[in-house]
Write a protein that holds these residues in place. Sequence first.
Motif, short mmCIF file in Angstrom:
data_model
loop_
_atom_site.label_atom_id
_atom_site.label_comp_id
_atom_site.label_asym_id
_atom_site.label_seq_id
_atom_site.Cartn_x
_atom_site.Cartn_y
_atom_site.Cartn_z
N ILE A 140 -7.73 72.56 31.13
CA ILE A 140 -7.95 73.86 30.50
C ILE A 140 -8.16 73.69 29.00
CG2 ILE A 140 -6.84 76.05 29.90
CD1 ILE A 140 -5.50 76.01 32.64
N LEU A 141 -7.36 72.82 28.38
CA LEU A 141 -7.43 72.65 26.93
C LEU A 141 -8.73 71.97 26.49
CD1 LEU A 141 -3.76 71.57 26.19
CD2 LEU A 141 -4.80 73.81 25.81
N GLU A 142 -9.45 71.38 27.41
CA GLU A 142 -10.73 70.76 27.07
C GLU A 142 -11.85 71.78 26.96
OE1 GLU A 142 -10.23 66.37 29.14
OE2 GLU A 142 -11.30 67.98 30.19
N ASN A 143 -11.69 72.98 27.52
CA ASN A 143 -12.75 73.97 27.60
C ASN A 143 -12.42 75.19 26.76
OD1 ASN A 143 -14.36 72.61 29.71
ND2 ASN A 143 -12.54 72.95 30.95
N PRO A 144 -13.42 75.74 26.04
CA PRO A 144 -13.15 76.91 25.19
C PRO A 144 -12.93 78.17 26.02
CG PRO A 144 -15.48 76.38 25.19
CD PRO A 144 -14.82 75.29 25.95
N ASN A 145 -11.92 78.92 25.66
CA ASN A 145 -11.69 80.24 26.24
C ASN A 145 -10.76 81.01 25.31
OD1 ASN A 145 -8.74 80.08 27.39
ND2 ASN A 145 -9.75 78.19 28.09
N GLN A 146 -10.65 82.30 25.53
CA GLN A 146 -9.90 83.14 24.61
C GLN A 146 -8.39 82.99 24.76
OE1 GLN A 146 -11.45 87.15 25.15
NE2 GLN A 146 -12.62 86.93 23.26
N GLN A 147 -7.93 82.32 25.77
CA GLN A 147 -6.50 82.17 26.00
C GLN A 147 -5.99 80.77 25.64
OE1 GLN A 147 -4.77 84.85 26.88
NE2 GLN A 147 -6.68 86.03 26.96
N LEU A 148 -6.75 80.06 24.81
CA LEU A 148 -6.36 78.69 24.47
C LEU A 148 -4.98 78.63 23.81
CD1 LEU A 148 -9.65 76.99 23.18
CD2 LEU A 148 -8.21 76.23 25.08
N ASP A 149 -4.70 79.55 22.91
CA ASP A 149 -3.41 79.53 22.23
C ASP A 149 -2.26 79.67 23.22
OD1 ASP A 149 -4.74 79.29 19.82
OD2 ASP A 149 -4.79 81.45 19.46
N ARG A 150 -2.41 80.58 24.14
CA ARG A 150 -1.34 80.80 25.12
C ARG A 150 -1.16 79.58 26.01
NH1 ARG A 150 -1.02 82.98 30.32
NH2 ARG A 150 -3.26 83.40 30.38
N TYR A 151 -2.28 78.99 26.46
CA TYR A 151 -2.18 77.82 27.34
C TYR A 151 -1.57 76.62 26.59
CZ TYR A 151 -4.97 80.12 30.95
OH TYR A 151 -5.41 80.98 31.91
N PHE A 152 -1.97 76.45 25.32
CA PHE A 152 -1.41 75.32 24.58
C PHE A 152 0.08 75.51 24.33
CE2 PHE A 152 -0.66 73.04 20.48
CZ PHE A 152 -0.83 71.76 20.98
N GLY A 153 0.50 76.75 24.05
CA GLY A 153 1.93 77.02 23.89
C GLY A 153 2.70 76.76 25.17
N SER A 154 2.12 77.15 26.31
CA SER A 154 2.79 76.90 27.60
C SER A 154 2.88 75.41 27.88
CB SER A 154 2.04 77.61 28.72
OG SER A 154 2.00 79.00 28.51
N PHE A 155 1.83 74.67 27.50
CA PHE A 155 1.86 73.23 27.72
C PHE A 155 2.95 72.57 26.87
CE2 PHE A 155 0.52 69.09 26.03
CZ PHE A 155 0.59 68.35 27.18
N LYS A 156 3.05 72.96 25.60
CA LYS A 156 4.08 72.35 24.75
C LYS A 156 5.48 72.71 25.26
CE LYS A 156 2.79 73.80 20.66
NZ LYS A 156 2.79 73.91 19.18
N GLU A 157 5.64 73.90 25.78
CA GLU A 157 6.93 74.28 26.34
C GLU A 157 7.27 73.42 27.56
OE1 GLU A 157 9.15 78.27 28.16
OE2 GLU A 157 7.11 78.38 27.34
N LEU A 158 6.24 73.18 28.39
CA LEU A 158 6.45 72.32 29.55
C LEU A 158 6.81 70.91 29.12
CD1 LEU A 158 6.22 71.73 32.65
CD2 LEU A 158 3.79 71.25 32.22
#
Length: 531
Positions: A15-33
């Motif tokens: 997901i983080l390799e592809n541009p989308n409007q929810q990148l911030d949320r996905y990256f935050g969820s990944f760091k939490e994981l």
Amino acid sequence: MQQDWARLAVIYTRILENPNQQLDRYFGSFKELASNRPLSELRTTEEAAAVADVVPEGAALGVEGEVHPNAAENSPKHVSAGLTEAEELEKYIAIREEMYKKAKEFDSKIIGFETAIRRPYFHVRPLNVGELENWHSYLDFIEREGDLSKIVKLYERCVIACANYPEYWIRYVLCMEASESMDLANNVLARASQVFVKRQPEIHIFCARFKEQAGDIVGARAAYQLVHTEISPGLLEAIIRHANMEHRLGKLEDAFSLYEQAIAIEKGKEHSQTLPMLFAQYSRFVYMASGNAEKAKEILVGGLENASLSKALLEALLHFEAIQPQPKRVDIDFLESLVVKFIMPNPENPGVASATEREELSTIFLEFLNLFGDVQSIKRGEDRHAKLFLPHRSMSELKKRHADDFLASDKTKVSRAYSAQSPAHSVTGAYPNAPNQWTNYGVQPQTWPATTQGQQWPAGYTQPASYGAYTGYGGNYANPQLPAPVPQSTAYGAYPPAYPAQALPQQNYAQPAAPAQQPAAVPQAYYGSYY
């Protein structure tokens, strides 16, 4: 549960390799994981084995063994033995953070294109001009980036929304051809010509050209034949291109037969608009391909006998006579009789030719006479042209001038400015040196002040900034002038267009002069799933 956490980490990475409007949320969820789970649970079996084993030179797998587009740059050697688990976790997160930043930067570049896509799905209703131009601009941008994977993905999205537009399919094929992806280019062409735009003649004409370049002559002929028999019988462009292909292949007689068959079919139609152009193009083809001037002239004369007089046919005849080598034997009287028959008004059949076509042909014939006629024929032609067309042009220009005056007067009335002390009416057009505001102009007789150099404005009166630039009532009544000569749309000696515009059994995509401004959209997710 270890395998499940590892798969989730892989999904986040993709997901983080592809541009989308929810990148911030996905990256935050990944760091939490990553902060809540040990690194051993986030790695897949392959990643863990790659880190534990010594990797041979050149056998890099990916980000700690994970497969992704930048695998060669993120070899497991970068996290070799000697690092603590915390340092390895930090490295693991840093690599994905770099992916996130690149995707975020790319997203900022394409967000304008994405938000302009109002209809990413297919619908039978045509797209508006703004959306069509946005797709072209978006494709131009992605092609400049040079990433083939992204190019293909965007083209596939484009041909969903623009499935009924052959131009996007043709562009897709040409792009794949330029990138040397011929298998993909052939796949796209087959989808377009057999499924999505199979009733559009443009795609089959393009298909024939594409197959000819690839050496598939049988396939090219089949594509042309499909247009001749089913898609658009009598389409002049298809006939000309097919004949030219046969000429390139050395099959000159086959090329002649194509024209002759098309002419025979059009002769059976009543009031065929294509028949005169077919005769003109056939004559030109014979003369240019074989050099047989006698046969070329016979074709033109046959066209005059079998088809109605048209500007294209007469212009082709004049051009043919003009390009013949010296000594010329030009039958001026014969040509003049044909031109006069065409340009003279015919009350019995007024719709044979428009006034514009008659005037253009008369202008071309005058140039022909100036080159090859005598003094008497030139005088006859000039007198006839002046009698038929100059009075009508003068009247039309006079009517247009009166209409412009009327509109200017109305605009003056609408834009008239009133003040509390004195109503104003601009008269600078008729009296450029006088003040442009007068009290109760038109109601009371006026005494015009003398105009002298260095005139002073009355006390308390300020000269408008636009004084002298505004033309009011009466400014357009200038002395009548002689009408300007008729601009010649087609230079004499240039051959008529290869084929006229024809009504085709296809969707008409009108292109206005400028796209309408799209209203601002409510912020929303503009990607269907991933880019």
